[in-house]
Scaffold this active site. Structure first.
Site, PDB file in Angstrom:
ATOM      1  N   TYR A  78       0.834  -1.206   0.000  1.00  0.00           N
ATOM      2  CA  TYR A  78       0.000   0.000   0.000  1.00  0.00           C
ATOM      3  C   TYR A  78       0.867   1.253   0.000  1.00  0.00           C
ATOM      4  O   TYR A  78       1.843   1.377   0.752  1.00  0.00           O
ATOM      5  CB  TYR A  78      -0.916   0.037   1.237  1.00  0.00           C
ATOM      6  CG  TYR A  78      -1.555   1.403   1.405  1.00  0.00           C
ATOM      7  CD1 TYR A  78      -2.616   1.781   0.592  1.00  0.00           C
ATOM      8  CD2 TYR A  78      -1.046   2.324   2.313  1.00  0.00           C
ATOM      9  CE1 TYR A  78      -3.165   3.048   0.691  1.00  0.00           C
ATOM     10  CE2 TYR A  78      -1.593   3.587   2.423  1.00  0.00           C
ATOM     11  CZ  TYR A  78      -2.645   3.952   1.610  1.00  0.00           C
ATOM     12  OH  TYR A  78      -3.177   5.206   1.693  1.00  0.00           O
ATOM     13  N   TYR A 329     -16.872  27.453  48.443  1.00  0.00           N
ATOM     14  CA  TYR A 329     -16.463  26.276  47.679  1.00  0.00           C
ATOM     15  C   TYR A 329     -15.196  26.492  46.847  1.00  0.00           C
ATOM     16  O   TYR A 329     -14.421  25.558  46.640  1.00  0.00           O
ATOM     17  CB  TYR A 329     -17.600  25.849  46.738  1.00  0.00           C
ATOM     18  CG  TYR A 329     -18.660  24.978  47.364  1.00  0.00           C
ATOM     19  CD1 TYR A 329     -19.025  25.121  48.693  1.00  0.00           C
ATOM     20  CD2 TYR A 329     -19.309  24.006  46.614  1.00  0.00           C
ATOM     21  CE1 TYR A 329     -20.012  24.329  49.259  1.00  0.00           C
ATOM     22  CE2 TYR A 329     -20.293  23.207  47.171  1.00  0.00           C
ATOM     23  CZ  TYR A 329     -20.637  23.377  48.493  1.00  0.00           C
ATOM     24  OH  TYR A 329     -21.609  22.588  49.040  1.00  0.00           O
ATOM     25  N   PHE A 378      -1.179   5.207  12.348  1.00  0.00           N
ATOM     26  CA  PHE A 378      -1.219   6.655  12.134  1.00  0.00           C
ATOM     27  C   PHE A 378      -2.400   7.298  12.867  1.00  0.00           C
ATOM     28  O   PHE A 378      -2.457   8.513  13.006  1.00  0.00           O
ATOM     29  CB  PHE A 378      -1.347   6.957  10.637  1.00  0.00           C
ATOM     30  CG  PHE A 378      -2.429   6.144   9.972  1.00  0.00           C
ATOM     31  CD1 PHE A 378      -3.767   6.357  10.250  1.00  0.00           C
ATOM     32  CD2 PHE A 378      -2.092   5.124   9.083  1.00  0.00           C
ATOM     33  CE1 PHE A 378      -4.755   5.602   9.652  1.00  0.00           C
ATOM     34  CE2 PHE A 378      -3.091   4.346   8.489  1.00  0.00           C
ATOM     35  CZ  PHE A 378      -4.426   4.592   8.771  1.00  0.00           C
TER      36      PHE A 378
END
Length: 707
Positions: A78, A329, A378
């Site tokens: 390929y 908080y 990849f």
């Protein structure tokens, strides 16, 4: 208790310092590239070299020969004798031209003439190309990945890649156009085009004012480099990988790691600004719920608060009193809020470190087995995963900083400081703009946080049906880190202002208390003609009333508080005199009220602006070790003073005919802090103040903190 996040961050930083100081070198061998080396090459002009190891060279040669042997058997490979992607059903024998075809169709994104000539861009249109630092990071990452010997790329080609760095050549890479599916094909194709000498691929050569943008072919000729001819798989091997994504991700991950540490220091600073009850940082609370990130954050915050005179709950406990008994908080739950994201950042770091030293390509060659395999190495989802986590961590850090800053500025939440942190005797809106800016930054940061990975679109003839969008995620994370830098700069500026005002209020109240307790003829209660024991008893009643009243009436200026304090003491004074059957007449009470008001006013006039306020050295001496570092850096290194309203405004001074030297807008002051953070000076100071001793993070107070 160990501090894995701080330890990992410091490890990167120390390695980076060694590289910058030339005490260590970057030698690429495919297995040992770290995040610090990416940063050193990308941002600090450190030049890497390729290992001279003979086994490495033989492995690369064997990889090339394995592919050649495959092709000699007429095997289909390929991307070497087939088309690309969805066109892989085509075949060709023109293997060298095929590599040019690959570069041709991937070099398809947008670079404008203004990008090629920045000096002509007077309108400051946004750039369409990546910063050179990103490009340098991509080059070194790709060289290292290819050196693993699985891509059939010759050593000379990889040397050409590294030579770009040594000659200060940075190919111009389009900012947009990659989906990070078969790696970052488009960005890497411009780098491959540069080493091949493509005359229509442009590069920046040099840095600073001497930087020029010229065609790659000219740059190679000018610097004595030869164009690299590309063999049967070398274009594909160069571009079919994750290098741009993992390089940008490595840069921003380290930035995020530093901001996570800074946020813990800023939480301690915010607690001091608001005179907090910080028993929430006690180790017992966190060992009872022992998530590693939570335990570490609490431990770090305790160290940053060590030595602070502005808070209760650690070195001393607050057992009785009025007002809000526990902190809000944004500080009280900071270890629980930020802790899980310290763990996420560590995981993200591990993912990137593995990726930097992995084979990211397709197909890949097994030189020892003599085989070539098609796969999907990849696919950069590991980088996407790391970046989406990092960006969420940055958003959570930013949201915490936003809450802290709004609470420090707001008179209803800042425990007695003036509205908008105005230290003047006149109405001013000092930090109101910062309050608005923080909301703007936070809104943008929140919008960036949505996972990029959920926006995947099929591409390239539906061959790339799933793709990572890794570089897009890294870019978005870089934007998020910059916004957190903006917010951190605002926080630091506001906190320095607030803690200085807090120290001045404490100084004022301590002086008033001392005058109330003074039983001599010049004491504040002398007009009442009390016995010494009665003076002390009444002072014990009045001191907390004075303090609580002073802090309660904080919606306007310090001067506006005085009448409320005077009125507040009269009723308890009258009740005390009546209960003790003192022979105190109405004229004596009137005289006392007048004398007490004069004393309070004169004391305040001596201590609050426009009179000289408390010295920065006196403030720093009362701060915890962590915030003292930041405060002294701002006041001493950056020379940024307390902002005192209109008299500090350059326009006001110009209009009134007063000197404008050293008068700056608030934005200019915050910008100086932002530049110091982004440029590394302030962050280096923060990291220098930390040291790993026996697995425990402790703070090393700088010499300036003791001066």
């Amino acid at each position: 208790m160990s501090s894995p996040h701080a330890g990992a961050t410091l490890q990167i930083w120390r390695r980076l310092q060694e590289l910058k100081e030339k005490k260590a070198a970057i030698v690429l061998d495919g297995n040992n590239l770290d995040i610090a080396s990416i940063i050193a090459v990308a941002r600090h002009d450190i030049k890497p070299t390729i290992s001279k190891d003979e086994h490495l060279a033989k492995q690369l040669e064997l990889s090339v020969n394995t592919l050649a042997d495959y092709l000699s058997h007429q095997y289909v490979v390929y991307g070497v004798n087939t088309g690309f992607g969805g066109s892989a059903d085509t075949r060709t024998s023109d293997v060298l031209d095929l590599q040019v075809h690959l570069l041709q169709h991937t070099q398809s994104a947008i670079i404008t003439e203004a990008d090629k000539n920045p000096a002509s861009n007077s309108e400051r249109e946004p750039s369409h190309v990546m910063p050179p630092a990103w490009v340098r990071g991509a080059i070194v990452a790709r060289a290292n990945q290819n050196l693993r010997g699985h891509s059939a790329i010759r050593l000379c080609v990889l040397e050409s890649l590294v030579n770009l760095l040594h000659k200060d050549i940075a190919p111009m890479i389009p900012l947009r156009g990659t989906i990070s599916a078969s790696g970052d094909l488009m960005p890497m194709s411009y780098i491959a085009g540069a080493i091949a000498g493509n005359p229509d691929v442009f590069v920046q050569i040099g840095k600073g004012k001497g930087a020029r943008v010229i065609p790659a072919s000219e740059a190679l000729k000018e610097t004595g480099l030869s164009p690299s001819g590309l063999g049967p798989k070398e274009a594909l091997g160069l571009i079919n990988g994750t290098a741009p994504s993992v390089a940008v991700a490595s840069l921003v991950l380290f930035d995020a790691q530093k901001f996570a540490l800074l946020a813990q220091m800023l939480t301690a600073f915010a607690s001091e600004c608001m005179g907090g009850n910080v028993e929430w940082a006690q180790s017992f609370i966190h060992t009872a719920r022992p998530h590693t990130g939570q335990v570490e954050a609490a431990s770090n915050i305790r160290q940053f608060l060590s030595g602070s005179k502005f808070v209760d709950g650690l070195e001393s406990r607050k057992r009785t009193g009025e007002g809000l008994w526990q902190d809000r908080y944004s500080t009280r739950t900071a270890p629980q809020w930020i802790g899980p994201y310290l763990e996420d950042l560590l995981l993200a770091q591990r993912q990137l470190e593995v990726e930097l030293n992995s084979t990211s390509d397709n197909p890949i060659v097994n030189p020892t087995g003599g085989e070539v395999y098609s796969g999907g190495n990849f696919q950069a989802v590991t980088v996407t995963s790391a970046m989406d986590k990092t960006r969420l961590a940055l958003q959570m850090i930013g949201r915490m900083l936003w809450s802290q800053v709004t609470e420090i500025i707001g008179p209803n939440t800042n425990n007695g400081l003036e509205a908008n942190l105005n230290p003047s005797e006149h109405e001013n809106y000092t930090m109101k703009g910062i309050d608005v800016n923080m909301s703007a930054y936070m809104s943008e940061l929140a919008a960036l946080t949505h996972p990029v990975s959920s926006h995947v679109m099929s591409a390239e003839m539906h061959n790339q049906g799933i793709n990572s969008l890794a570089l897009i995620s890294a870019r978005r994370t870089m934007e998020a880190a910059d916004l957190v830098a903006h917010m951190s700069a605002c926080h630091i500026y506001v906190s320095c202002q607030a803690v200085e005002m807090r120290a001045n209020h404490i100084r004022f109240l301590s002086t008033v208390h001392a005058k109330l307790k003074n039983a001599s003829a010049d004491g504040a209660l002398s007009e009442l003609k009390l016995q010494d024991v009665q003076t002390k008893a009444l002072a014990k009643i009045l001191c907390p009333i004075v303090e609580s009243t002073w802090y309660h009436w904080n919606a306007n200026t310090w001067r506006d508080r005085i009448p409320h304090v005077v009125d507040a003491v009269m009723s308890p004074v009258t009740e005390f005199l009546a209960s003790n059957e003192n022979n105190c007449t109405m004229p004596m009470l009137i005289a006392f009220k007048k004398d007490f008001q004069n004393m309070t006013e004169s004391t305040a006039n001596e201590m609050f602006y426009p009179s000289p306020t408390i010295a920065p050295s006196d403030v720093a001496a009362q701060l915890g070790h962590g915030s003292a570092q930041l405060y002294l850096w701002v006041r001493s290194t950056l020379n940024i003073p307390l902002h005192c309203g209109l008299r500090d405004d350059p326009l006001y001074n110009a209009r009134e005919g007063l000197p404008t030297k050293d008068k700056k807008t608030i934005g200019s002051r915050v910008s100086a802090i932002y530049e110091s953070l982004s440029g590394g000076g302030m962050m280096d100071m923060v990291l220098q103040s930390l040291d790993i001793v026996r697995g425990e993070v402790v703070l090393c107070a700088s010499p300036s903190a003791h001066n």
